[in-house]
Each structure stands twice: as C-alpha cells, then as structure tokens.
Write a protein that holds these residues in place. Structure first.
Motif, PDB file in Angstrom:
ATOM      1  N   ARG A 175      -3.160   3.309  -6.135  1.00 31.97           N
ATOM      2  CA  ARG A 175      -3.900   1.954  -5.170  1.00 31.97           C
ATOM      3  C   ARG A 175      -3.638   0.773  -5.969  1.00 31.97           C
ATOM      4  O   ARG A 175      -3.613  -0.211  -5.811  1.00 31.97           O
ATOM      5  CB  ARG A 175      -4.426   2.272  -4.530  1.00 31.97           C
ATOM      6  CG  ARG A 175      -6.237   2.171  -5.405  1.00 31.97           C
ATOM      7  CD  ARG A 175      -7.288   2.737  -4.388  1.00 31.97           C
ATOM      8  NE  ARG A 175      -8.341   3.092  -4.655  1.00 31.97           N
ATOM      9  CZ  ARG A 175      -9.625   2.182  -4.818  1.00 31.97           C
ATOM     10  NH1 ARG A 175      -9.233   1.581  -3.531  1.00 31.97           N
ATOM     11  NH2 ARG A 175     -10.838   2.892  -5.087  1.00 31.97           N
TER      12      ARG A 175
ATOM     13  N   ARG B 259      -0.694  -2.045  -6.752  1.00 29.41           N
ATOM     14  CA  ARG B 259      -1.321  -3.153  -6.065  1.00 29.41           C
ATOM     15  C   ARG B 259      -1.707  -4.390  -6.450  1.00 29.41           C
ATOM     16  O   ARG B 259      -1.426  -5.825  -6.114  1.00 29.41           O
ATOM     17  CB  ARG B 259      -1.947  -2.743  -4.654  1.00 29.41           C
ATOM     18  CG  ARG B 259      -1.555  -4.064  -3.612  1.00 29.41           C
ATOM     19  CD  ARG B 259      -1.991  -3.253  -1.862  1.00 29.41           C
ATOM     20  NE  ARG B 259      -2.530  -4.188  -0.812  1.00 29.41           N
ATOM     21  CZ  ARG B 259      -1.558  -5.168  -0.107  1.00 29.41           C
ATOM     22  NH1 ARG B 259      -0.188  -5.026  -0.393  1.00 29.41           N
ATOM     23  NH2 ARG B 259      -2.248  -5.855   0.755  1.00 29.41           N
TER      24      ARG B 259
ATOM     25  N   ARG C  62       0.905  -1.088   0.008  1.00 29.39           N
ATOM     26  CA  ARG C  62      -0.508  -0.075  -0.173  1.00 29.39           C
ATOM     27  C   ARG C  62       0.651   1.295  -0.067  1.00 29.39           C
ATOM     28  O   ARG C  62       1.759   1.577   0.863  1.00 29.39           O
ATOM     29  CB  ARG C  62      -1.200   0.028   1.517  1.00 29.39           C
ATOM     30  CG  ARG C  62      -2.301  -1.426   1.396  1.00 29.39           C
ATOM     31  CD  ARG C  62      -2.783  -0.903   2.780  1.00 29.39           C
ATOM     32  NE  ARG C  62      -3.442  -2.543   2.879  1.00 29.39           N
ATOM     33  CZ  ARG C  62      -3.056  -3.215   3.485  1.00 29.39           C
ATOM     34  NH1 ARG C  62      -1.839  -3.674   3.670  1.00 29.39           N
ATOM     35  NH2 ARG C  62      -3.545  -4.726   3.597  1.00 29.39           N
TER      36      ARG C  62
END
Length: 221
Positions: free
Chosen positions: A167, A170, A75
């Motif tokens: 994000r 990820r 993260r």
C-alpha cells in the motif's frame, strides 16, 4: 487506529438504531464523549532501491501489479478490479471503491504493455491460481514472498524491506509525481478532491533545496 475504527462503527450502528432511523433504542450513545486516539499518518517512503529489490524477487504478476501501482497511484482494491471492458478509445475509466470518484487514465504504451501481457484475450488483468479475479489477499501473499526473499538475500536492507508494504506504493507514486511535477498533479493522480489530504498523508518527501553558495560563504573559502 483500530480502536478509532471500532468507535466509529459502534457510533454508526447506534445512530441507525435510534428513533430517527430504525427506532430500536431511545438512549444516548455510550461512546459519546470518548476521545479518539490521535492518529499519525503513515510516513514510510519506499526508496527506489527498496522498490527494485522487491520487484526483482517478485513473480511476473506481482511485478506488473507494482508497476501499475506506481503508474496509476491507486489502492490495491481499485487496481485489481481493472478489466479490459473499462478501456474505450484508449482511455481507462473507473470509479474508486472508497470515494466513488471517477478517474480517467490515458492508456500509454507502458500501460498497454502490461494490459496486453496480463489479459491478451480480455478480462481482468490480475487473476489468482484459479483464473479468477485476484483478491487483495492473493496480492499480499505474493508480495510477502518477494519481501521474504529480498530480506534473506539483502540483510543490510532488512529493516527497510520489512517496513515497506504494498500500500506504500500509492504514497510513493504520489510523492514521485509531486517531485517531478507538482502536488496538484499528485492530487489528480490519486483522485483526491483536495490537495490537502494528498500533502498531509501521501507526499512523503519534499523537493531538494539548493544550498546557499553566494556572499560570505564564498568569501570564506
């Protein structure tokens, strides 16, 4: 999703105020019985060509952050806290903020290249304009600028570029790792205790399937 978070927070506060804890309230929680909205896991997968466009128009620190996000699968908040003091004997070790799971990464040549460029004299790898540890907001601002430039210069990919969030790297890291290795390898990379959450939320592409080209298929050429 926001409503579900609010319900969970309200329930937690009410529980803490109950006789079993702070003893402020002796009534049943008003939110009891309220059904939460069914949540669908995010399914955006950043294709390689979209990643390359975003990377192309990013600043050096954003480019390095994107590369590290792909290599470590972490993260943004965990990646931004990486400090050279966390590296010992060629191993980068830290605990995830959300789960406190301990992770240990080998400092490969590619990873060392970024570390050396970002922190030649030690310290946090990612800094803001004031030379302090970069926040997620700082990173988001850099990403949004690169995204806006990419959309302007490549309108044919505007929709995909607009959908892609930092994000999502990820999930891209987990997906790409599973495709070249296994779902279990992706699980370890992300630091999950179970492969199920990795498969359900983060692996957003399946391996290609070879078409069936034997038997009657070939006879009908």
């Amino acid at each position: 999703m926001a409503a579900n978070r609010d319900l969970a927070l309200f329930s937690t506060i009410w529980t803490m105020c109950s006789p079993a804890n702070w003893n402020y309230i002796n009534k049943e929680c008003p939110s009891k019985g309220i059904k939460k909205n069914k949540e669908k896991p995010r399914d955006v997968y950043v294709e390689d060509y979209i990643y390359e466009l975003l990377y192309r128009y990013g600043t050096q620190d954003l480019q390095d952050a994107m590369r590290m996000a792909m290599m470590l699968g972490q993260r943004p908040s965990d990646m931004l806290k990486i400090h050279t003091g966390l590296i010992h004997n060629g191993i980068l070790s830290f605990k995830q903020n959300k789960t406190s799971n301990p992770l240990r990464f080998k400092v490969t040549e590619s990873l060392q290249e970024i570390i050396t460029r970002r922190a030649p004299y030690g310290g946090y790898l990612f800094l803001n304009s004031r030379k302090r540890k970069m926040s997620v907001g700082n990173l988001w601002e850099r990403y949004k600028k690169a995204q806006a430039i990419a959309i302007q210069k490549h309108p044919e990919h505007a929709e995909e570029l607009a959908q892609a969030q930092f994000r999502d790297l990820r999930a891209k890291s987990a997906t790409d790792k599973s495709l070249v290795s296994s779902e279990e390898a992706a699980q370890k990379l992300l630091g999950h205790s179970s492969v199920n959450i990795t498969k359900r939320v983060y692996i957003r592409r399946s391996k290609e399937i070879d078409p069936f080209e034997e038997g009657v298929v070939n006879k009908n050429k």
